[in-house]
Design an enzyme around this catalytic site. Structure first.
Site, PDB file in Angstrom:
ATOM      1  N   LYS A  38      19.323  32.692  27.394  1.00  0.00           N
ATOM      2  CA  LYS A  38      20.264  32.280  28.452  1.00  0.00           C
ATOM      3  C   LYS A  38      21.688  32.219  27.883  1.00  0.00           C
ATOM      4  O   LYS A  38      21.875  32.200  26.652  1.00  0.00           O
ATOM      5  CB  LYS A  38      19.838  30.911  28.997  1.00  0.00           C
ATOM      6  CG  LYS A  38      19.923  29.781  27.998  1.00  0.00           C
ATOM      7  CD  LYS A  38      19.249  28.512  28.526  1.00  0.00           C
ATOM      8  CE  LYS A  38      19.343  27.385  27.518  1.00  0.00           C
ATOM      9  NZ  LYS A  38      18.549  26.209  27.935  1.00  0.00           N
ATOM     10  N   ARG A 136      15.817  15.648  35.169  1.00  0.00           N
ATOM     11  CA  ARG A 136      16.793  16.676  35.510  1.00  0.00           C
ATOM     12  C   ARG A 136      16.233  17.497  36.663  1.00  0.00           C
ATOM     13  O   ARG A 136      16.738  17.433  37.763  1.00  0.00           O
ATOM     14  CB  ARG A 136      17.085  17.533  34.264  1.00  0.00           C
ATOM     15  CG  ARG A 136      18.128  18.595  34.462  1.00  0.00           C
ATOM     16  CD  ARG A 136      18.544  19.235  33.146  1.00  0.00           C
ATOM     17  NE  ARG A 136      17.497  20.034  32.509  1.00  0.00           N
ATOM     18  CZ  ARG A 136      17.687  20.750  31.398  1.00  0.00           C
ATOM     19  NH1 ARG A 136      18.870  20.753  30.796  1.00  0.00           N
ATOM     20  NH2 ARG A 136      16.709  21.447  30.869  1.00  0.00           N
ATOM     21  N   HIS A 165      10.088  19.631  29.752  1.00  0.00           N
ATOM     22  CA  HIS A 165      11.170  19.772  28.771  1.00  0.00           C
ATOM     23  C   HIS A 165      11.488  18.389  28.199  1.00  0.00           C
ATOM     24  O   HIS A 165      11.584  17.416  28.935  1.00  0.00           O
ATOM     25  CB  HIS A 165      12.398  20.354  29.479  1.00  0.00           C
ATOM     26  CG  HIS A 165      13.506  20.790  28.551  1.00  0.00           C
ATOM     27  ND1 HIS A 165      13.328  21.735  27.564  1.00  0.00           N
ATOM     28  CD2 HIS A 165      14.808  20.417  28.479  1.00  0.00           C
ATOM     29  CE1 HIS A 165      14.481  21.920  26.925  1.00  0.00           C
ATOM     30  NE2 HIS A 165      15.386  21.133  27.457  1.00  0.00           N
ATOM     31  N   ARG A 221       9.355  27.618  23.523  1.00  0.00           N
ATOM     32  CA  ARG A 221      10.587  28.207  24.073  1.00  0.00           C
ATOM     33  C   ARG A 221      11.720  27.951  23.086  1.00  0.00           C
ATOM     34  O   ARG A 221      12.276  26.857  23.029  1.00  0.00           O
ATOM     35  CB  ARG A 221      10.934  27.554  25.415  1.00  0.00           C
ATOM     36  CG  ARG A 221       9.808  27.560  26.445  1.00  0.00           C
ATOM     37  CD  ARG A 221      10.274  26.996  27.779  1.00  0.00           C
ATOM     38  NE  ARG A 221      10.836  25.662  27.690  1.00  0.00           N
ATOM     39  CZ  ARG A 221      10.155  24.533  27.881  1.00  0.00           C
ATOM     40  NH1 ARG A 221       8.860  24.566  28.173  1.00  0.00           N
ATOM     41  NH2 ARG A 221      10.758  23.366  27.792  1.00  0.00           N
ATOM     42  N   TYR A 265      53.108  25.033  19.349  1.00  0.00           N
ATOM     43  CA  TYR A 265      53.538  24.218  20.499  1.00  0.00           C
ATOM     44  C   TYR A 265      53.631  22.748  20.115  1.00  0.00           C
ATOM     45  O   TYR A 265      52.698  22.192  19.522  1.00  0.00           O
ATOM     46  CB  TYR A 265      52.539  24.348  21.650  1.00  0.00           C
ATOM     47  CG  TYR A 265      52.575  25.688  22.330  1.00  0.00           C
ATOM     48  CD1 TYR A 265      53.751  26.168  22.924  1.00  0.00           C
ATOM     49  CD2 TYR A 265      51.430  26.470  22.396  1.00  0.00           C
ATOM     50  CE1 TYR A 265      53.764  27.402  23.565  1.00  0.00           C
ATOM     51  CE2 TYR A 265      51.441  27.698  23.036  1.00  0.00           C
ATOM     52  CZ  TYR A 265      52.614  28.160  23.619  1.00  0.00           C
ATOM     53  OH  TYR A 265      52.630  29.369  24.240  1.00  0.00           O
ATOM     54  N   CYS A 312      46.579  27.809  19.942  1.00  0.00           N
ATOM     55  CA  CYS A 312      47.089  28.355  21.207  1.00  0.00           C
ATOM     56  C   CYS A 312      45.951  29.058  21.948  1.00  0.00           C
ATOM     57  O   CYS A 312      44.839  29.154  21.441  1.00  0.00           O
ATOM     58  CB  CYS A 312      48.214  29.364  20.955  1.00  0.00           C
ATOM     59  SG  CYS A 312      49.455  28.844  19.776  1.00  0.00           S
ATOM     60  N   MET A 313      46.240  29.587  23.124  1.00  0.00           N
ATOM     61  CA  MET A 313      45.212  30.280  23.893  1.00  0.00           C
ATOM     62  C   MET A 313      44.687  31.516  23.146  1.00  0.00           C
ATOM     63  O   MET A 313      43.485  31.778  23.131  1.00  0.00           O
ATOM     64  CB  MET A 313      45.759  30.696  25.262  1.00  0.00           C
ATOM     65  CG  MET A 313      44.709  31.304  26.172  1.00  0.00           C
ATOM     66  SD  MET A 313      45.397  31.876  27.734  1.00  0.00           S
ATOM     67  CE  MET A 313      45.719  30.345  28.577  1.00  0.00           C
ATOM     68  N   ASP A 314      45.588  32.248  22.512  1.00  0.00           N
ATOM     69  CA  ASP A 314      45.218  33.544  21.929  1.00  0.00           C
ATOM     70  C   ASP A 314      45.542  33.668  20.442  1.00  0.00           C
ATOM     71  O   ASP A 314      45.326  34.734  19.859  1.00  0.00           O
ATOM     72  CB  ASP A 314      45.960  34.675  22.658  1.00  0.00           C
ATOM     73  CG  ASP A 314      45.994  34.457  24.155  1.00  0.00           C
ATOM     74  OD1 ASP A 314      44.899  34.408  24.741  1.00  0.00           O
ATOM     75  OD2 ASP A 314      47.086  34.286  24.716  1.00  0.00           O
TER      76      ASP A 314
HETATM   77  C1  LIG Z   1      17.674  25.920  26.877  1.00  0.00           C
HETATM   78  C2  LIG Z   1      16.260  25.600  27.049  1.00  0.00           C
HETATM   79  C3  LIG Z   1      15.353  25.775  25.988  1.00  0.00           C
HETATM   80  C4  LIG Z   1      15.786  26.129  24.584  1.00  0.00           C
HETATM   81  O1  LIG Z   1      16.300  24.982  23.957  1.00  0.00           O
HETATM   82  P1  LIG Z   1      16.745  25.015  22.403  1.00  0.00           P
HETATM   83  O2  LIG Z   1      17.054  23.594  22.089  1.00  0.00           O
HETATM   84  O3  LIG Z   1      17.965  25.878  22.353  1.00  0.00           O
HETATM   85  O4  LIG Z   1      15.633  25.592  21.647  1.00  0.00           O
HETATM   86  C5  LIG Z   1      13.992  25.574  26.235  1.00  0.00           C
HETATM   87  N1  LIG Z   1      13.578  25.203  27.475  1.00  0.00           N
HETATM   88  C6  LIG Z   1      14.412  25.005  28.509  1.00  0.00           C
HETATM   89  C7  LIG Z   1      13.875  24.599  29.820  1.00  0.00           C
HETATM   90  C8  LIG Z   1      15.780  25.180  28.328  1.00  0.00           C
HETATM   91  O5  LIG Z   1      16.610  24.957  29.353  1.00  0.00           O
END
Ligand SMILES: *Cc1c(COP(=O)(O)O)cnc(C)c1O
Length: 373
Positions: A38, A136, A165, A221, A265, A312-314
């Site tokens: 992601k 969540r 999770h 995951r 700045y 700065c930004m860039d």
């Molecule tokens: C982002 C996410 C993960 C991965 O988490 P890490 O801490 O980066 O390993 C696993 N499960 C869900 C539902 C997530 O949103």
């Protein structure tokens, strides 16, 4: 390859492959591995990271949004993709067309998905999210069996998985994580007792993959550890992962400033003595948080150099070390190794009062990526 801009991110795909192997060695051989890609693979580039991970044998990919899933499919990636949330009902046709498995927790969504899948003559797999304590998304443990039954009895749906999770998996021996695990086990047990096959059961993020062996179930995951970054302090060392991302730049300009002259700045830094200032062509729009102004360090000729003045930004300015005669074209390292020294993403994150996750995503926003390996 970096001719248009002297600032870039290097992504070491060999390190991704190494990390998949080393993390896999922590889990049972029949537990599947999901590479979480992601947020453009936490800034590392989703398509390239996903390809490397799939080559290394990961079974699943995890994304946060429909667009992220579609990007992978458009690039020809065929591996199963789980989306970690429930999108609006209006996204259902694209999910079905692209074989994106949604997370589900609302009856409205599952009913709409079942109807749409039935109308196409297909069965859509879904993963049911259970809220065991993070609060969540997900269905409450008390409602999980009834919700699973609704899925199983929907003509267009298949219960492909059940998951949760952790909120505190990054704290070793944490009682709340243990409680979440206990509640999750009770839910899957109750499903089996009700003759409902929960499908792929999964709970562990990176931290839990390393710290909670009992949470491995059918799949882990893994996000942050896939990138060799810290899931919790010490996780990199403990798991033996290697960092994937480096952030580099070449100085575009160098100038002498006299004692008492200010830089940037607001002229927030003034030279205590005559000094050489190097200017690097990247800034907060590239992920160098403005909060790290006058705090962060950069490697120049293998030595730590102080960043001075506001980012700065860039662009940002660096105090050239006395030992160095760096000038335009000199390669500097913001994250990664140079010579004998190195700056970790965690160290850079601390200068910005944030964590590896946020910093890596930020560096991925505008900087060009160069892939190695
Ligand atoms: C982002 C996410 C993960 C991965 O988490 P890490 O801490 O980066 O390993 C696993 N499960 C869900 C539902 C997530 O949103």
């Amino acid at each position: 390859m970096t001719d248009r801009r002297w600032a870039w991110v290097e992504v070491d795909l060999d390190a991704v492959r190494h990390n998949v192997r080393t993390l896999r060695s922590l889990i049972p051989s029949n537990t599947a591995f999901m590479a979480v890609v992601k947020a453009d693979a936490y800034g590392h580039g989703a398509v390239s990271v996903a390809r490397a991970a799939v080559e290394e044998g990961v079974e699943w990919l995890g994304v946060a949004t429909v667009d992220e899933a579609l990007e992978l499919r458009t690039s020809g990636i065929a591996a199963p993709i789980l989306m970690f949330s429930e999108p609006p009902v209006s996204a259902i046709p694209e999910l079905l067309e692209n074989r994106v498995v949604p997370t589900v927790f609302s009856t409205e969504f599952v009913d709409a998905l079942s109807a749409a899948a039935s109308a196409r003559g297909v069965t859509a797999p879904v993963h049911l999210k259970v809220d065991t304590g993070m609060h969540r998304i997900g269905v409450a443990p008390d409602h999980a069996v009834a919700f699973a039954r609704r899925i199983v009895e929907s003509p267009g749906l298949e219960l492909g998985g059940v998951f949760t999770h952790f909120a505190t998996a990054d704290v070793e021996g944490d009682a709340d994580a243990a409680l979440q695990l206990e509640r999750f086990c009770a839910v899957t047990r109750a499903m089996r007792e009700a003759d409902i096959d929960p499908g792929v059961v999964h709970a562990a993020n990176s931290a839990a993959t390393i710290l909670i062996p009992a949470a491995a179930f059918d799949m882990v995951r893994v996000g942050i550890s896939l990138y060799g970054l810290e899931a919790f302090p010490g996780s990199v060392k403990r798991a033996g992962t290697r960092p994937v991302m480096s952030v580099k730049s070449r100085a575009i300009s160098s100038r002498r400033v006299e004692e008492g002259e200010g830089v940037g700045y607001g002229l927030t830094w003034r030279a205590p003595a005559a000094a050489t200032i190097l200017t690097l062509p990247l800034g907060y729009a590239d992920g160098v948080h403005r909060l790290s102004s006058n705090r962060m360090e950069v490697l120049v000729d293998g030595v730590r150099a102080r960043q001075v003045g506001r980012v700065c930004m860039d662009q940002l300015m660096v105090l050239c070390p006395d030992s160095s005669n760096a000038g335009p074209g000199t390669e500097c390292v913001l994250v990664g190794a140079q010579g004998e020294d190195g700056i970790s993403c965690s160290e850079a994150a601390a200068w910005a009062e944030t964590i590896d996750y946020e910093l890596a995503c930020a560096f991925g926003a505008r900087l060009e990526r160069v892939y190695l390996g």
